[in-house]
Structures are given as structure tokens and as C-alpha cells.
Enzyme design. Structure first.
Site, PDB file in Angstrom:
ATOM      1  N   GLN A 186       0.853  -1.180   0.000  1.00 48.86           N
ATOM      2  CA  GLN A 186       0.000   0.000   0.000  1.00 48.86           C
ATOM      3  C   GLN A 186       0.895   1.237   0.000  1.00 48.86           C
ATOM      4  OE1 GLN A 186      -3.229  -0.018  -0.299  1.00 48.86           O
ATOM      5  NE2 GLN A 186      -3.811  -2.104   0.208  1.00 48.86           N
ATOM      6  N   TYR A 214      -7.286 -12.957  -1.412  1.00 47.86           N
ATOM      7  CA  TYR A 214      -6.360 -11.917  -1.912  1.00 47.86           C
ATOM      8  C   TYR A 214      -5.579 -11.289  -0.746  1.00 47.86           C
ATOM      9  CZ  TYR A 214     -10.441 -11.945  -5.123  1.00 47.86           C
ATOM     10  OH  TYR A 214     -11.519 -12.285  -5.912  1.00 47.86           O
ATOM     11  N   ASN A 219      -1.124  -7.829   4.916  1.00 48.37           N
ATOM     12  CA  ASN A 219      -1.345  -6.455   5.377  1.00 48.37           C
ATOM     13  C   ASN A 219      -2.534  -6.352   6.333  1.00 48.37           C
ATOM     14  OD1 ASN A 219      -0.972  -3.455   5.127  1.00 48.37           O
ATOM     15  ND2 ASN A 219      -2.990  -3.587   4.168  1.00 48.37           N
ATOM     16  N   GLU A 235      -3.866 -16.517  -1.386  1.00 51.93           N
ATOM     17  CA  GLU A 235      -3.138 -15.578  -2.241  1.00 51.93           C
ATOM     18  C   GLU A 235      -2.463 -16.372  -3.351  1.00 51.93           C
ATOM     19  OE1 GLU A 235      -1.411 -12.822  -4.260  1.00 51.93           O
ATOM     20  OE2 GLU A 235      -2.644 -12.197  -2.554  1.00 51.93           O
ATOM     21  N   ASP A 295     -10.152  -8.186  -0.515  1.00 49.85           N
ATOM     22  CA  ASP A 295      -9.491  -6.966  -1.021  1.00 49.85           C
ATOM     23  C   ASP A 295      -9.009  -7.291  -2.433  1.00 49.85           C
ATOM     24  OD1 ASP A 295      -8.152  -4.607  -1.444  1.00 49.85           O
ATOM     25  OD2 ASP A 295      -6.524  -5.032  -0.040  1.00 49.85           O
ATOM     26  N   CYS A 320     -10.307  -1.168  -4.432  1.00 49.53           N
ATOM     27  CA  CYS A 320      -9.516  -0.111  -5.063  1.00 49.53           C
ATOM     28  C   CYS A 320     -10.215   0.440  -6.309  1.00 49.53           C
ATOM     29  CB  CYS A 320      -8.119  -0.613  -5.417  1.00 49.53           C
ATOM     30  SG  CYS A 320      -8.108  -2.035  -6.546  1.00 49.53           S
ATOM     31  N   GLU A 354     -10.126   4.605  -2.733  1.00 59.30           N
ATOM     32  CA  GLU A 354     -10.196   3.297  -2.077  1.00 59.30           C
ATOM     33  C   GLU A 354     -11.446   3.302  -1.197  1.00 59.30           C
ATOM     34  OE1 GLU A 354      -7.219  -0.098  -1.691  1.00 59.30           O
ATOM     35  OE2 GLU A 354      -7.136   1.792  -2.788  1.00 59.30           O
TER      36      GLU A 354
END
Length: 362
Positions: A186, A214, A219, A235, A295, A320, A354
């Protein structure tokens, strides 16, 4: 982003305009409270990259405006960059300008910094790098107190390490993250902290296990794990999975398991139409998922993943791309009620927004 677009004195007005536009996109779906998370007007971006322009004895950074790939413009200051990057930009040029070993055919520089103070600089060349370059690059590391990586065709020379370690503070608890050079992170670290805390606030009080799709380098995963019995995170990127596993161990988050699967693959495993050693069916059946966190990339959720997440009682969605979020929420609103929404200004002075949404099953 053209540097001429950066106008700190206009930031509040620009944020109000952006947030109004985003709110209006969701008027038909949600009329409740819309959290607006602002950014610092300057010094917020922890990543930056520039082309390097050689003109006689001079050396300077250039960027290109969107849609004008053949019209470079000179960049002598970059106010949106983290203060560490702003300081490194001229210092690096001063160190390289008269050093032919470091300067020769240098065409791009990438900066990666952290709130923790670690700094990494990648120098990219149109020539092969030799031992002489490595010796000079080591001196550059010491001079600028940075880690240096050299890249050229089929070359990736790491002098110290190929990552930085970031420290984020979430509700007075510190989390350490490995951020690998070239990997996704990020860009606005302080707004990222606010995003994570917003997601954690939604997760408070939810019993059971959490599914995350994801997950990147973990994070959101690490702080969210404090509000779940167990977390299964998926992921597809090998680099991100390795970073996530490192971060899980580094932070002592023993209730997290990462599976290297795409969201589509996980859906197939969950629907028992596919078997994989990365996530055996008998292991999947040990979870009691009460909520799902997603995300996704700008494309949003595919049809299968959208159907999958509609099966969970609670959905926490960070997006996003407001347009694909709007599409997905229209579909999910058939089974779920939108309880809270937010806009996070990760990218001031741009149209990019976002967003976050929290949904509960009707």
C-alpha cells in the site's frame, strides 16, 4: 501524476469533491454513515519511481503525463513523496552525477521507504553490471544510509537485502511487515493504517473463523487475526505468500494459515469440484467460517467468488475500484444488508478512491 496537480492548499476542497462523487455512486444501495478518511496533503507516498534523463553533464529525474508517453517533464521536487524520498532524490543525483560507474546507462530509479525508517533504492540500467559497479554501489549504500539493488537485463544484484521491514501501529499494537522490492505494498502507509483499523472495527464481536481472499503479504491478515479464532488466507502470488508467511512468523500470529490459491481455485475447492494438496478438503472442513474479508484487484470479484462470499454471514470488502465495488454490492445486496461504508484517500489529487463496505446477512 503531474506535479502541477499537487495543490496542498486545495486538498480539503478536492477531498470533499471526491467524497461527494463516491457517495453519489452508492446512493441507491446505501444511505447510512459514510466514513471519510483523509490523507496528509504532502509527504504521504512511500513508493516512487522516475526515469533518469542525461543531458550533457547534467542528470535529472523525469516523468511522463498520462497519454503523452513521448513528452517527458523534469521533476526537481515531488511533494507527495515521503520526506525520506524527497531528501534522497537530490542526494542520489549528487552522488551519481560524477560517478561514471554508477551513472553509465542508468535510466530509472525506484524508491521504497517505510514509517520504520528503512529505505531501499533500485537502480535500473541499460547495461550489464559488474564488480566495479557493486563496489561503488556499496559505497552509495553507506553514503546515503540506504539499501541498494541493481537491475539490468537478466540481472538482479542485491547488495544487502531485497526488502524493507515496515512497522504499522494498529490500536496501539505494532506489526512488522516484510515489503519485498518490486512486490505490491500500500503506497500511503498512514492511510493504510486507518484502513486496517476500519476493517478491524468491523470484525470486532464476530465469532468464529475468518476467510480472507487476496491476502497479499498479510497487510490486513495479521491485525484481523486478533478478532478471529482462526484465519484461512489465500493468495496466488508466490512472492506475496512467502512474505505473508514470514510476517506471520515474525509477529507470532499462530492462528493464521496461508494457502497459495486464487479466489477461483478456492471456490472450486470449497465447492468440492477440485482437489489440491495446497488445501486438502479435510483441512478445509476444520474451519467454521463466520465472516469473509476480501481486497480484490481492480476487476473486483468474479461471478464464482461473488457467489461464494454471499454464503457468509458477514462480509468486509476493501476495494480499489468504486465501479466494480458498486457492481458487486448490487449483487450482494440481494442477500446482505450494507451496514457501513468508507472512503480512504490513498491517492490525493487523483480521481482514484479506495473504499470499504461492511455487510451482514439479511
Amino acid at each position: 501524476m503531474p506535479t502541477s496537480a499537487v495543490a496542498p492548499e486545495n486538498y480539503d476542497a478536492l477531498l470533499e469533491e471526491k467524497s461527494k462523487t463516491v457517495r453519489e455512486m452508492f446512493n441507491d444501495l446505501y444511505q447510512g454513515e459514510f466514513d471519510i478518511i483523509s490523507s496528509k496533503p504532502t509527504g504521504f507516498r512511500m513508493r516512487a519511481e522516475f526515469k533518469v534523463w542525461h543531458q550533457g553533464d547534467d542528470l535529472y529525474y523525469v516523468m511522463y503525463k498520462k497519454g503523452e508517453p513521448k513528452k517527458p517533464y523534469r521533476v526537481d521536487e515531488f511533494l507527495i513523496a515521503d520526506q525520506q524520498i524527497q531528501s534522497l532524490m537530490p542526494a542520489l543525483l549528487d552522488a551519481v552525477r560524477d560517478n561514471q560507474t554508477l551513472r553509465k546507462k542508468l535510466f530509472q530509479v525506484e524508491f521504497l521507504t517505510t514509517l520504520s525508517g528503512q529505505k531501499l533504492v533500485t537502480l535500473i540500467y541499460h547495461r550489464q553490471l559488474d564488480e566495479a559497479w557493486q563496489e561503488e554501489a556499496k559505497k552509495l549504500e553507506q553514503l546515503l544510509n540506504v539499501m541498494v539493488i541493481g537491475r539490468a537485463r537478466k540481472q538482479h544484484l542485491v547488495l544487502t537485502q531485497d526488502y524493507v521491514e515496515e512497522e504499522l501501529t494498529i490500536f496501539d499494537q505494532n506489526f512488522t511487515y516484510k515489503q519485498i522490492e518490486g512486490g505490491f505494498t500500500q503506497p500511503n502507509a498512514e492511510v493504510n493504517q486507518e484502513m486496517i483499523m476500519w476493517a478491524c472495527d468491523r470484525a470486532k464481536g464476530i465469532d468464529g473463523d475468518l476467510l480472507e481472499l487476496y491476502c497479499g503479504n498479510g497487510n490486513f491478515t495479521l491485525p484481523l487475526s486478533k478478532f478471529a479464532n482462526k484465519v484461512l488466507a489465500t493468495e496466488i502470488s508466490k512472492t506475496s505468500v512467502r512474505a505473508a508467511e514470514y510476517n506471520i512468523e515474525k509477529n507470532g500470529c499462530e492462528n493464521i494459515r496461508v494457502a497459495r490459491l486464487s479466489s477461483e481455485e478456492f471456490t472450486e475447492v470449497n465447492n468440492k469440484t477440485k482437489e489440491t494438496r495446497r488445501l486438502p478438503q479435510e483441512e478445509l472442513e476444520t474451519y467454521n467460517f463466520a465472516s469473509v474479508f476480501v481486497d480484490p484487484p481492480r476487476a473486483g470479484l468474479d461471478d464464482g467468488t461473488r457467489a461464494l462470499v454471499s454464503n457468509y454471514d458477514h462480509i468486509i470488502y476493501i476495494s480499489c475500484n468504486p465501479e466494480t465495488l458498486q457492481r458487486d454490492l448490487e449483487a450482494l445486496s440481494k442477500t446482505h444488508q450494507i451496514e457501513r461504508m468508507a472512503m480512504f484517500d490513498q491517492f490525493p489529487y487523483t480521481d482514484h478512491a479506495e473504499c470499504g463496505a461492511f455487510l451482514k446477512r439479511k
